[in-house]
Scaffold this motif. Structure first.
Motif, PDB file in Angstrom:
ATOM      1  N   ALA A 726      11.916  -9.069   2.360  1.00  0.00           N
ATOM      2  CA  ALA A 726      12.502  -8.157   3.334  1.00  0.00           C
ATOM      3  C   ALA A 726      11.703  -6.861   3.365  1.00  0.00           C
ATOM      4  O   ALA A 726      10.958  -6.534   2.429  1.00  0.00           O
ATOM      5  N   GLU A 727      11.884  -6.116   4.416  1.00  0.00           N
ATOM      6  CA  GLU A 727      11.168  -4.851   4.544  1.00  0.00           C
ATOM      7  C   GLU A 727      11.576  -3.913   3.409  1.00  0.00           C
ATOM      8  O   GLU A 727      12.750  -3.747   3.109  1.00  0.00           O
ATOM      9  N   GLY A 728      10.601  -3.333   2.760  1.00  0.00           N
ATOM     10  CA  GLY A 728      10.866  -2.423   1.650  1.00  0.00           C
ATOM     11  C   GLY A 728      10.766  -3.076   0.290  1.00  0.00           C
ATOM     12  O   GLY A 728      10.600  -2.381  -0.715  1.00  0.00           O
ATOM     13  N   CYS A 729      10.871  -4.405   0.215  1.00  0.00           N
ATOM     14  CA  CYS A 729      10.758  -5.091  -1.071  1.00  0.00           C
ATOM     15  C   CYS A 729       9.315  -5.051  -1.566  1.00  0.00           C
ATOM     16  O   CYS A 729       8.373  -5.242  -0.788  1.00  0.00           O
ATOM     17  N   GLY A 730       9.157  -4.801  -2.846  1.00  0.00           N
ATOM     18  CA  GLY A 730       7.829  -4.815  -3.439  1.00  0.00           C
ATOM     19  C   GLY A 730       7.024  -3.556  -3.215  1.00  0.00           C
ATOM     20  O   GLY A 730       5.846  -3.510  -3.577  1.00  0.00           O
ATOM     21  N   VAL A 731       7.642  -2.520  -2.655  1.00  0.00           N
ATOM     22  CA  VAL A 731       6.933  -1.268  -2.383  1.00  0.00           C
ATOM     23  C   VAL A 731       7.510  -0.175  -3.282  1.00  0.00           C
ATOM     24  O   VAL A 731       8.714   0.100  -3.214  1.00  0.00           O
ATOM     25  N   PRO A 732       6.710   0.448  -4.142  1.00  0.00           N
ATOM     26  CA  PRO A 732       7.240   1.502  -5.022  1.00  0.00           C
ATOM     27  C   PRO A 732       7.740   2.695  -4.222  1.00  0.00           C
ATOM     28  O   PRO A 732       7.136   3.081  -3.214  1.00  0.00           O
ATOM     29  N   ASP A 733       8.863   3.269  -4.665  1.00  0.00           N
ATOM     30  CA  ASP A 733       9.358   4.478  -4.021  1.00  0.00           C
ATOM     31  C   ASP A 733       8.709   5.698  -4.668  1.00  0.00           C
ATOM     32  O   ASP A 733       7.765   5.575  -5.456  1.00  0.00           O
ATOM     33  N   GLY A 734       9.218   6.878  -4.340  1.00  0.00           N
ATOM     34  CA  GLY A 734       8.623   8.097  -4.863  1.00  0.00           C
ATOM     35  C   GLY A 734       8.701   8.220  -6.367  1.00  0.00           C
ATOM     36  O   GLY A 734       7.903   8.934  -6.985  1.00  0.00           O
ATOM     37  N   MET A 735       9.668   7.517  -6.985  1.00  0.00           N
ATOM     38  CA  MET A 735       9.826   7.548  -8.436  1.00  0.00           C
ATOM     39  C   MET A 735       9.126   6.375  -9.115  1.00  0.00           C
ATOM     40  O   MET A 735       9.222   6.210 -10.328  1.00  0.00           O
ATOM     41  N   GLY A 736       8.440   5.551  -8.321  1.00  0.00           N
ATOM     42  CA  GLY A 736       7.752   4.403  -8.888  1.00  0.00           C
ATOM     43  C   GLY A 736       8.610   3.171  -9.029  1.00  0.00           C
ATOM     44  O   GLY A 736       8.139   2.131  -9.490  1.00  0.00           O
ATOM     45  N   ARG A 737       9.885   3.255  -8.629  1.00  0.00           N
ATOM     46  CA  ARG A 737      10.777   2.105  -8.722  1.00  0.00           C
ATOM     47  C   ARG A 737      10.518   1.152  -7.561  1.00  0.00           C
ATOM     48  O   ARG A 737      10.238   1.577  -6.440  1.00  0.00           O
ATOM     49  N   VAL A 738      10.639  -0.135  -7.837  1.00  0.00           N
ATOM     50  CA  VAL A 738      10.358  -1.166  -6.840  1.00  0.00           C
ATOM     51  C   VAL A 738      11.639  -1.923  -6.523  1.00  0.00           C
ATOM     52  O   VAL A 738      12.347  -2.367  -7.433  1.00  0.00           O
ATOM     53  N   THR A 739      11.938  -2.059  -5.239  1.00  0.00           N
ATOM     54  CA  THR A 739      13.090  -2.855  -4.816  1.00  0.00           C
ATOM     55  C   THR A 739      12.748  -4.332  -4.925  1.00  0.00           C
ATOM     56  O   THR A 739      11.727  -4.783  -4.395  1.00  0.00           O
ATOM     57  N   LEU A 740      13.606  -5.081  -5.616  1.00  0.00           N
ATOM     58  CA  LEU A 740      13.377  -6.509  -5.812  1.00  0.00           C
ATOM     59  C   LEU A 740      14.068  -7.311  -4.714  1.00  0.00           C
ATOM     60  O   LEU A 740      15.053  -6.857  -4.125  1.00  0.00           O
TER      61      LEU A 740
END
Length: 884
Positions: A726-740
């Protein structure tokens, strides 16, 4: 349209008509009826057995909620009203500090929260079990419950199998869930949570404790006489408040300085221990490395891997205690090789001891050396060891003698002994025999004979080591049988762990060994530790679980307690007594940190009892209950046999389903049977002959000290699709966390032939690739032109390195999973449809038939007595399947 995939081991959880399996099932045709799939090694089904549909007397349970219903139910929960204080004169309106706000709304947690998502240190911690407040609950009980939720030790430190224990023996008898508490006293903190507050009572004169039972002052003690007296919440003893600790009470009967003193407003605190808590000066961190240099250790690369990891940690300054730490090195094959690491020598000096019958230390001092003085000598020795032994042809081990020699070298101070072995200890003291291995016993009632220690040599030595504060960490990287069950007491009784790498070779297992050895050396550790756990009046501790020794009746000796270490206790009611209305549990771990400070980590946990069975069932913490069931099953397996343990688990599952008819929507009814099915299908308990004795012994040892989230993940893995992110999965956010990606049900019905799926159980990761996968996906992620050109052995190292956006996303997902579960290091295997190891992937799809149990989840529930609620005509009657 994508073709649904069927598990090659048999029917999926709800086999779709017309689906074509990859290959024929060894357990029967896909879509076979429940009656065609009997439970293997199961007990008599008793009153819940019978024909599909529930049988006579089976409880009626509702169908599982849809995802939309779960969200609607969550959104519809109103915020809880402000609770009154349990103390006279309170308005119940005094606001707590912000650190205690933001708790989960009772009843507002969706069932998916019970599925293992990540370790609490990475995912914000497990949600606290919902606290039912039925109509008519009195204000006093509601206020007490509010106090408990506000001041309890956080769930990453302490979790109870139930949050509302029964208040009577009759209520306890109705409960099929074991009553117990799981404690991880030095657990890593979740993100954004402040450190455990330190408490220094030097100004008070001494640490404030109950004069009768020695309980530490905590938020749940009762204050009297305007603060001049207080009553212990564990034993009830009333005592004077010493003048230096006095403070007046407010209108609510609480101390005016309550929120200024961490010990009065927090369930987890750490006291700075005064001199009276020391019998000797605090010890420095001590690491004694005992390394196998036999032929197997050299040619497989184990020796190279171990010395490189140790040297790297030292050179990076990551050893706990820094320059204060002391280090020793001992190598062995059929002789012992001690090393003089004194800084007065130009280079380390080797001294060989070949007489294993009358073992002695060749040096009075210098075997252990301060890292600050001898770092160069230690690192140069580590660098030279592979070259020194590269031509060896000795392929036997005197590991037992080596452990005893290391014990003699460090018994004056204590510390951590790190034993790295590559073959069975066949010579010297405590020698073992490879002929003990008997594969014909695997999967039979007599299998337990291979899982019990032979002799008491290692057990007796471990007992002696606990007396001088030595803990043993064992890393075994063998090619053949090593009788791990007999070696395991070295770690179990001294507070250490077993790490096992069967068929080790540096090319495929070197990174895993390096990562886990590095983690073991650098994690937060408490030295020369002892722990005591106290429970309130009317309750008793019936069993301790974990890697520890018991001195006297209740003093737990853990020479080196670390952040990953978990303990558990089973509790029961005292006979012929009325228990207190609130069950209080307090653990106190006295230890020395790596900076040489004596500390006491105190965790206090409370639970309001109830006479209503529905409230007890609704308060079950499913994952903590799974941990207690595991400890009971391991104990039964060792003292009796594996079939008895499996029978007990199935009987408990039947009882859980039966007792849940009073509150069929409770999480325990919807999820605990699935976890029990995962237990029965796991390598720990499954009734198959494909689990070698060493592997089963390792799994048992690991489960004995595993954290609650990791244990839940082991029985109920995560599976997620990688081909349709899905859109946004696998992309690190500003804190480096990745949505699984979203989690999928553990059944082949969740999969398609053109899909790519990641599955992880906290120990291993698999990526399964369907034969009809998009060629563009294979090219972008693996750099292969087609499915047939894909090299599964090399593919794992390619993921995330291609520079393609899709490759980067999948690489980020895998790194995020490893970040969430840092221990053990999870190796990644890429499996193509039809590969020989494909069965490992499908064996984890616990809702299908597997090698571990020839039953789908639906069939298992039917056999356990599940009967769906009466529904309107035409509506499906599904079992309470996993919602992810």
């Amino acid at each position: 349209m994508a073709t649904p995939l069927n598990n090659p081991f048999g029917a999926g959880a709800a086999a779709a008509g017309g689906s074509t399996p990859i290959r024929s099932s060894p357990f029967g045709a896909p879509g076979a009826s429940a009656a065609a799939a009997p439970l293997s090694a199961g007990p008599p089904l008793g009153p819940f057995g019978g024909a599909p549909g529930g049988g006579v007397g089976g409880p009626s349970l509702p169908p599982p909620p849809t995802a939309g219903e779960v969200r609607a139910r969550q959104d519809a929960v109103p915020p809880p009203p402000a609770a009154a204080s349990p103390f006279p004169g309170s308005t119940g309106m005094e606001p707590p500090p912000s650190a205690f706000s933001g708790g989960a709304t009772p009843g507002g947690r969706p069932p998916t929260a019970f599925y293992p998502t990540a370790d609490p240190a990475m995912a914000g911690g497990p949600p606290a079990p919902a606290q039912p407040q039925p109509p008519g609950q009195d204000a006093h009980s509601a206020a007490v419950q509010s106090e408990i939720e506000q001041f309890n030790s956080p769930p990453h430190f302490v979790r109870g199998s139930v949050a509302r224990p029964p208040s009577s023996a009759s209520g306890k008898q109705r409960l099929s869930i074991p009553l117990g508490i799981v404690i991880q006293p030095l657990a890593p903190l979740p993100p954004d949570m402040e450190d455990v507050r330190a408490v220094n009572h030097a100004a008070v004169g001494t640490i404030v404790r109950c004069k009768s039972c020695r309980t530490y002052i905590n938020p749940f003690v009762h204050w009297e006489s305007n603060g001049r007296r207080w009553s212990c919440n564990i034993c009830g003893f009333s005592q004077m408040t010493q003048d230096s600790y006095f403070a007046s009470l407010d209108q609510a009967g609480k101390r005016m300085d309550r929120f200024e003193r961490p010990e009065l407003c927090r369930g987890a605190v750490e006291y700075i221990a005064p001199a009276e808590y020391m019998v000797r000066p605090p010890q420095p961190p001590v690491f004694m490395f005992v390394i196998d240099v036999s032929y197997t250790a050299v040619v497989t690369g184990m020796l190279d891997t171990v010395v490189s990891a140790i040297k790297d940690v030292i050179q990076k300054g990551a050893i706990p205690g820094g320059q204060r730490a002391q280090v020793g090195i001992l190598t062995f094959d059929t002789s012992l090789h001690f090393y003089n690491l004194s800084s007065n020598l130009s280079q380390p000096q080797m001294l060989v001891v070949s007489d294993l019958e009358d073992l002695f230390l060749p040096l009075p001092e210098g075997i252990l050396a301060p890292l600050g003085d001898s770092e160069s000598a230690i690192t140069s020795l580590l660098e030279s060891l592979p070259a020194v032994f590269q031509e060896t042809r000795i392929n036997e081990s005197c590991m037992g003698s080596a452990v005893k020699g290391a014990y003699l070298a460090m018994k004056h101070i204590g510390g951590k002994m790190v034993v790295c072995g590559a073959c069975i200890p066949s010579v010297g003291e405590f020698a073992l025999k490879s002929t003990r291995d008997n594969p014909r016993l695997l999967g039979t009632e007599r299998e337990v004979e291979l899982l019990r220690p032979t002799g008491t040599g290692f057990k007796d030595l471990a007992t002696e080591m606990t007396k001088v504060q030595i803990s043993v960490e064992v890393f075994m990287a063998p090619q053949q049988y090593v009788d791990l069950a007999s070696i395991a007491p070295l770690a179990k009784l001294t507070g250490g762990d077993i790490h096992y790498y069967p068929q080790f070779h540096i090319q495929h297992s070197g990174v895993k060994l390096t990562s886990e050895l590095t983690h073991m050396l650098t994690r937060y550790q408490g030295w020369e530790a002892v722990m005591r756990i106290r429970v309130s009046r009317g309750w008793k501790i019936t069993k301790f679980f974990g890697h520890l020794s018991i001195r006297g009746s209740d003093l737990l000796v853990v020479p080196c307690c670390h952040a990953d270490q978990t303990f558990a206790i089973a509790v029961d009611m005292e006979e012929n007594t009325t228990p207190d209305p609130v069950l209080h549990v307090q653990s106190a771990l006295l230890y020395t940190n790596s900076d040489g400070e004596r500390r006491i980590r105190v965790n206090t946990w409370a639970a309001l009892t109830t006479q209503h069975h529905q409230e007890v069932i609704s308060s079950v913490d499913v994952q903590a209950a799974v941990a207690m069931l595991t400890h009971q099953a391991l104990d039964t397996s060792l003292t009796s046999n594996l079939p008895d343990a499996r029978n007990r688990l199935q009987t408990q599952c039947q009882q859980i389903i039966q007792s849940s008819q009073t509150c069929p929507n409770a999480e325990v009814a919807q999820f605990l049977p699935l976890y029990i099915l995962g237990m029965l299908k796991s390598p720990a308990f499954r009734a198959t002959n494909d689990i070698p004795a060493d592997l089963r012994a390792y799994v048992w040892s690991r489960l004995e000290t595993l954290s609650v989230p990791q244990m839940a993940a082991y029985y109920n893995p995560r599976m997620m699709g990688l081909h349709n992110l899905a859109e946004g999965c696998g992309v690190p956010d500003g804190m480096g966390r990745v949505t699984l990606p979203d989690m999928l049900n553990l059944t082949s019905e969740s999969m398609t032939q053109d899909g790519v799926y990641l599955l992880e159980d906290g120990d291993t990761m698999y990526v399964w690739i369907g034969r009809a996968v998009d060629t563009a996906f294979v090219q972008a992620v693996f750099g292969a032109s087609s499915f047939d050109q894909l090299d599964g052995n090399a593919a794992a190292g390619v993921i995330g390195t291609r520079g393609d956006p899709l490759s980067s996303k999948i690489g980020h997902i895998i790194r995020q999973v490893r970040l969430e579960r840092p221990l053990p290091y999870m190796t990644l295997s890429v499996i193509r449809t039809g590969d020989p190891i494909e069965g490992r992937f499908f064996a984890s799809l616990i809702e299908d038939r597997t090698t571990g149990l020839q039953s789908t989840y639906a069939e298992f529930l039917t056999r356990m007595g599940y009967r769906p609620q009466q529904q309107q005509p035409g509506m499906p009657q599904a079992p309470p399947m996993a919602m992810r």
